[in-house]
Write an enzyme that holds these catalytic residues in place. Structure first.
Site, mmCIF file in Angstrom:
data_model
loop_
_atom_site.group_PDB
_atom_site.id
_atom_site.type_symbol
_atom_site.label_atom_id
_atom_site.label_comp_id
_atom_site.label_asym_id
_atom_site.label_seq_id
_atom_site.Cartn_x
_atom_site.Cartn_y
_atom_site.Cartn_z
ATOM 1 N N TYR A 1 -0.502 -1.271 0.844
ATOM 2 C CA TYR A 1 -0.204 0.066 0.337
ATOM 3 C C TYR A 1 0.151 0.003 -1.153
ATOM 4 O O TYR A 1 -0.260 0.852 -1.941
ATOM 5 C CB TYR A 1 0.945 0.681 1.144
ATOM 6 C CG TYR A 1 1.190 2.116 0.780
ATOM 7 C CD1 TYR A 1 0.527 3.150 1.420
ATOM 8 C CD2 TYR A 1 2.070 2.432 -0.243
ATOM 9 C CE1 TYR A 1 0.730 4.462 1.052
ATOM 10 C CE2 TYR A 1 2.291 3.742 -0.621
ATOM 11 C CZ TYR A 1 1.613 4.759 0.036
ATOM 12 O OH TYR A 1 1.819 6.053 -0.335
ATOM 13 N N GLU A 2 0.909 -1.011 -1.530
ATOM 14 C CA GLU A 2 1.305 -1.190 -2.934
ATOM 15 C C GLU A 2 0.062 -1.337 -3.815
ATOM 16 O O GLU A 2 -0.035 -0.718 -4.880
ATOM 17 C CB GLU A 2 2.177 -2.444 -3.031
ATOM 18 C CG GLU A 2 2.562 -2.841 -4.431
ATOM 19 C CD GLU A 2 3.181 -4.237 -4.432
ATOM 20 O OE1 GLU A 2 2.780 -5.098 -3.626
ATOM 21 O OE2 GLU A 2 4.088 -4.458 -5.236
ATOM 22 N N ASP B 1 6.647 5.760 4.930
ATOM 23 C CA ASP B 1 5.949 7.040 4.780
ATOM 24 C C ASP B 1 6.860 8.031 4.054
ATOM 25 O O ASP B 1 7.989 8.264 4.494
ATOM 26 C CB ASP B 1 5.588 7.601 6.167
ATOM 27 C CG ASP B 1 4.506 6.758 6.842
ATOM 28 O OD1 ASP B 1 3.669 6.184 6.124
ATOM 29 O OD2 ASP B 1 4.522 6.667 8.084
ATOM 30 N N LYS C 1 6.522 16.775 2.219
ATOM 31 C CA LYS C 1 6.876 18.189 2.375
ATOM 32 C C LYS C 1 8.345 18.323 2.735
ATOM 33 O O LYS C 1 8.849 17.570 3.576
ATOM 34 C CB LYS C 1 6.019 18.835 3.464
ATOM 35 C CG LYS C 1 4.579 18.955 3.040
ATOM 36 C CD LYS C 1 3.764 19.692 4.072
ATOM 37 C CE LYS C 1 2.321 19.738 3.625
ATOM 38 N NZ LYS C 1 1.372 19.720 4.702
HETATM 39 C C1 LIG Z 1 2.769 3.801 3.948
HETATM 40 S S1 LIG Z 1 2.616 2.618 5.195
HETATM 41 C C2 LIG Z 1 3.152 1.111 4.383
HETATM 42 C C3 LIG Z 1 2.741 -0.115 5.138
HETATM 43 C C4 LIG Z 1 3.173 -1.448 4.503
HETATM 44 N N1 LIG Z 1 4.610 -1.556 4.438
HETATM 45 C C5 LIG Z 1 2.560 -1.600 3.135
HETATM 46 O O1 LIG Z 1 3.313 -1.493 2.149
HETATM 47 O O2 LIG Z 1 1.314 -1.817 3.055
HETATM 48 C C6 LIG Z 1 3.995 2.958 6.267
HETATM 49 C C7 LIG Z 1 3.946 2.154 7.540
HETATM 50 O O3 LIG Z 1 5.143 2.373 8.281
HETATM 51 C C8 LIG Z 1 4.798 2.552 9.649
HETATM 52 N N2 LIG Z 1 5.858 3.363 10.238
HETATM 53 C C9 LIG Z 1 6.168 4.630 9.913
HETATM 54 N N3 LIG Z 1 7.225 5.064 10.633
HETATM 55 C C10 LIG Z 1 7.602 4.009 11.404
HETATM 56 C C11 LIG Z 1 8.621 3.825 12.366
HETATM 57 N N4 LIG Z 1 9.470 4.816 12.648
HETATM 58 N N5 LIG Z 1 8.717 2.639 12.994
HETATM 59 C C12 LIG Z 1 7.840 1.638 12.704
HETATM 60 N N6 LIG Z 1 6.850 1.753 11.802
HETATM 61 C C13 LIG Z 1 6.724 2.915 11.156
HETATM 62 C C14 LIG Z 1 3.451 3.244 9.617
HETATM 63 O O4 LIG Z 1 2.740 3.081 10.833
HETATM 64 C C15 LIG Z 1 2.795 2.531 8.452
HETATM 65 O O5 LIG Z 1 2.122 1.364 8.859
#
Ligand SMILES: C[S@@+](CC[C@H](N)C(=O)[O-])C[C@H]1O[C@@H](n2cnc3c(N)ncnc32)[C@H](O)[C@@H]1O
Length: 224
Positions: free
Chosen positions: A203-204, A127, A131
């Protein structure tokens, strides 16, 4: 502290049911993990090394890469329950036995893992928290890089991908401000190339469809 979504709105009960019934046999009891544990021993099949994916989303990459590397044990950490449920369904459908899932915030887990226990880490499209006031929520930070370096074997690989230019600059600053990692692909022109043996993530795909250009960076754990 968990930022972002832990639970989706639809199918919540069904997903909780899947997690309750299936996660225990595809997970690691956190109370059993200590820095002295042998992570390989948590896998029922004999595995030669352990790779880690942090924030695997719906698990497309995790399940594909685990099928391609049957002698590797995969540890996946994801905080989002819908992603855990979807991945559990795939694990069961494909009969995958070399994945262990942890449904927790990775910030709270990585410091528990044993030193030099991981050969490869995937941090794919974390993520971006665009911001400025949220920058402290970004997973790539000094403390986490110290922990990731601690749990990696010397020469181990960390693959980082993002489609967010600010997060890319931020992450480069964090990686360059430590001697624990060195970049494998410093040439900016190479950042747009997917690494060898790459499996796409959900996501990619969305980022590419929206016209954004993902970047793929590889870092190696220095022998310190
Ligand atoms: C933008 S998505 C990307 C998901 C995947 N890697 C993809 O490329 O399709 C970010 C993912 O990271 C997970 N995530 C964010 N912070 C995290 C954390 N501290 N520990 C474990 N998962 C986390 C979110 O729930 C989300 O599924």
């Amino acid at each position: 502290m968990i930022y972002g979504r832990r639970r989706g709105k639809g199918k919540r009960n069904k997903n909780l049911e899947i997690i309750k019934s299936q996660l225990p046999k595809h997970s690691i009891n956190l109370q059993n993990i200590s820095r002295a544990s042998d992570l390989k021993s948590y896998f029922s099949n004999r595995v030669e090394e352990v790779w880690l994916e942090i924030g695997f989303g719906s698990g497309e990459h995790l399940t594909s890469v685990s099928e391609a590397h049957p002698k590797v044990g995969f540890l996946g950490i994801e905080v989002y329950e819908d992603g855990i449920a979807k991945t559990l369904k795939q694990i069961s459908k494909l009969g995958i036995s070399n994945i262990k899932l942890i449904n927790e915030d990775a910030n709270n887990i990585i410091f528990l893992l044993p030193p030099k226990s991981i050969t490869k880490i995937f941090l794919l499209f974390p993520d971006p928290w665009p911001k400025k006031r949220h920058a402290k929520r970004r997973f790539v930070n000094t403390e986490n890089l110290n922990q990731l370096a601690r749990i990696m074997h010397s020469g181990g690989e960390l693959l980082f991908a993002t489609d967010h230019n600010d997060y890319l600059s931020w992450s480069l600053e964090q990686f360059m401000s430590t001697t624990l990692f060195k970049s494998e692909n410093l040439d900016q022109n190479s950042w747009k190339n997917q690494p060898n043996g790459w499996f796409s993530t959900r996501y990619e795909q969305k980022a590419i469809e929206a016209g954004r250009s993902p970047k793929y960076l590889k870092f190696l754990k220095n022998d310190i």
